[in-house]
Design a protein around this motif. Structure first.
Motif, PDB file in Angstrom:
ATOM      1  N   TYR A   1      -5.913   9.222 -40.334  1.00 60.35           N
ATOM      2  CA  TYR A   1      -6.979   8.574 -41.327  1.00 60.35           C
ATOM      3  C   TYR A   1      -6.726   7.739 -42.316  1.00 60.35           C
ATOM      4  CZ  TYR A   1     -11.478   8.644 -43.882  1.00 60.35           C
ATOM      5  OH  TYR A   1     -12.657   8.340 -44.499  1.00 60.35           O
TER       6      TYR A   1
ATOM      7  N   PHE B   1      -6.388   4.366 -39.189  1.00 60.62           N
ATOM      8  CA  PHE B   1      -7.686   3.959 -39.069  1.00 60.62           C
ATOM      9  C   PHE B   1      -7.930   2.676 -39.759  1.00 60.62           C
ATOM     10  CE2 PHE B   1     -12.454   4.721 -40.435  1.00 60.62           C
ATOM     11  CZ  PHE B   1     -12.875   4.319 -39.347  1.00 60.62           C
TER      12      PHE B   1
ATOM     13  N   LEU C   1      -6.320  16.487 -40.166  1.00 61.45           N
ATOM     14  CA  LEU C   1      -7.770  15.741 -40.364  1.00 61.45           C
ATOM     15  C   LEU C   1      -8.742  16.679 -40.575  1.00 61.45           C
ATOM     16  CD1 LEU C   1      -7.775  13.201 -37.415  1.00 61.45           C
ATOM     17  CD2 LEU C   1      -7.239  12.840 -39.944  1.00 61.45           C
TER      18      LEU C   1
ATOM     19  N   GLU D   1     -13.868  13.555 -41.658  1.00 58.43           N
ATOM     20  CA  GLU D   1     -12.912  12.293 -41.352  1.00 58.43           C
ATOM     21  C   GLU D   1     -12.817  11.901 -39.974  1.00 58.43           C
ATOM     22  OE1 GLU D   1      -9.511  13.025 -44.730  1.00 58.43           O
ATOM     23  OE2 GLU D   1      -9.342  14.015 -42.733  1.00 58.43           O
TER      24      GLU D   1
ATOM     25  N   MET E   1     -14.617   8.187 -38.469  1.00 58.11           N
ATOM     26  CA  MET E   1     -13.875   7.558 -37.614  1.00 58.11           C
ATOM     27  C   MET E   1     -14.619   7.456 -36.174  1.00 58.11           C
ATOM     28  SD  MET E   1      -9.813   8.426 -37.990  1.00 58.11           S
ATOM     29  CE  MET E   1     -10.139  10.313 -37.741  1.00 58.11           C
TER      30      MET E   1
END
Length: 229
Positions: free
Chosen positions: A72, A76, A102, A106, A110
């Motif tokens: 993340y 990401f 994660l 999160e 995503m």
């Protein structure tokens, strides 16, 4: 075509599974500047299964296993900057529970970007080889079913998605596990065999190339050329 496998990212490579974020950014820039196209894993699977068109020439797939927090914080932002699709293989037992992992929020962020597909890495990342030796046959069969089914069900419930792909923990699989995965509703599964993926491969044991921090610059280019058809 090569399916690339990552695990963790960070400012330094503290272990063999960590790729420096600067190295990953340079790899993405290499792909863009050398005419490679990052395509969704689902499209490649559809082609291998004979239900979709072949991906464009010079296609590459990016996957990341486990669900480490750096997916993340580090991966990401680069996924959004380069606007590329990636697939995450997650074992749900750690999500929002382990400090390194994660959170469900999160994962939702995503997924909602439209760039991140989320699939199964079993429920808690077991070593099936060890468990098969440790457990009686009936208990082992029940254990395998739980790992495959509970992961799929949890991800689907928490994220409102369809989960039908699986990454084998530690790359361990056999004929029985492949049959069990198919019975649990998976249409494709992935190993850590270093080879390109194509229609000649068993769809329940598709190869991926583990990317390390050493795969930078010319080494990354050689990896792509070696693993392209």
């Amino acid at each position: 075509m090569p399916i690339l496998l990552y695990h963790r990212f960070g400012p330094v490579a503290r272990d063999a599974m960590t790729v420096r974020t600067t190295v990953f950014a340079a790899q993405l820039e290499y792909l863009r500047s050398h005419g490679y196209r990052v395509v969704p894993l689902k499209e490649v699977v559809a082609y291998i299964r004979g239900i979709g068109p072949p991906p464009p020439p010079h296609s590459v797939v990016i996957t990341a296993d486990d669900g480490h927090q750096s997916v993340y914080t580090d991966l990401f932002p680069l996924v959004r900057r380069y606007h590329i699709p990636v697939t995450l293989f997650i074992y749900p037992s750690a999500i929002s529970r382990a400090s390194y992992a994660l959170t469900w929020d999160e994962l939702r962020i995503m997924h909602d970007s439209g760039l991140v597909d989320i699939q199964s890495h079993t429920y808690w990342h077991p070593n099936f080889r060890t468990e098969k030796k440790r457990l009686a046959p009936q208990a082992y069969a029940k254990f395998v079913a739980m790992q495959l089914e509970r992961s799929k069900a949890t991800l689907e419930k928490e994220l409102g998605i369809k989960v039908d792909m699986l990454a084998w923990p530690y790359g361990i699989y056999d004929d029985g596990l492949m049959r069990d995965a198919a019975a649990a509703g998976y249409v494709a599964a992935f190993t850590m065999v270093r080879a390109p993926a194509g229609p000649a491969d068993d769809v329940m044991a598709l190869p991926r190339y583990l990317v390390t921090d050493q795969d930078a610059g010319k080494a990354f280019g050689r990896l792509l050329k070696t693993n392209s058809r």
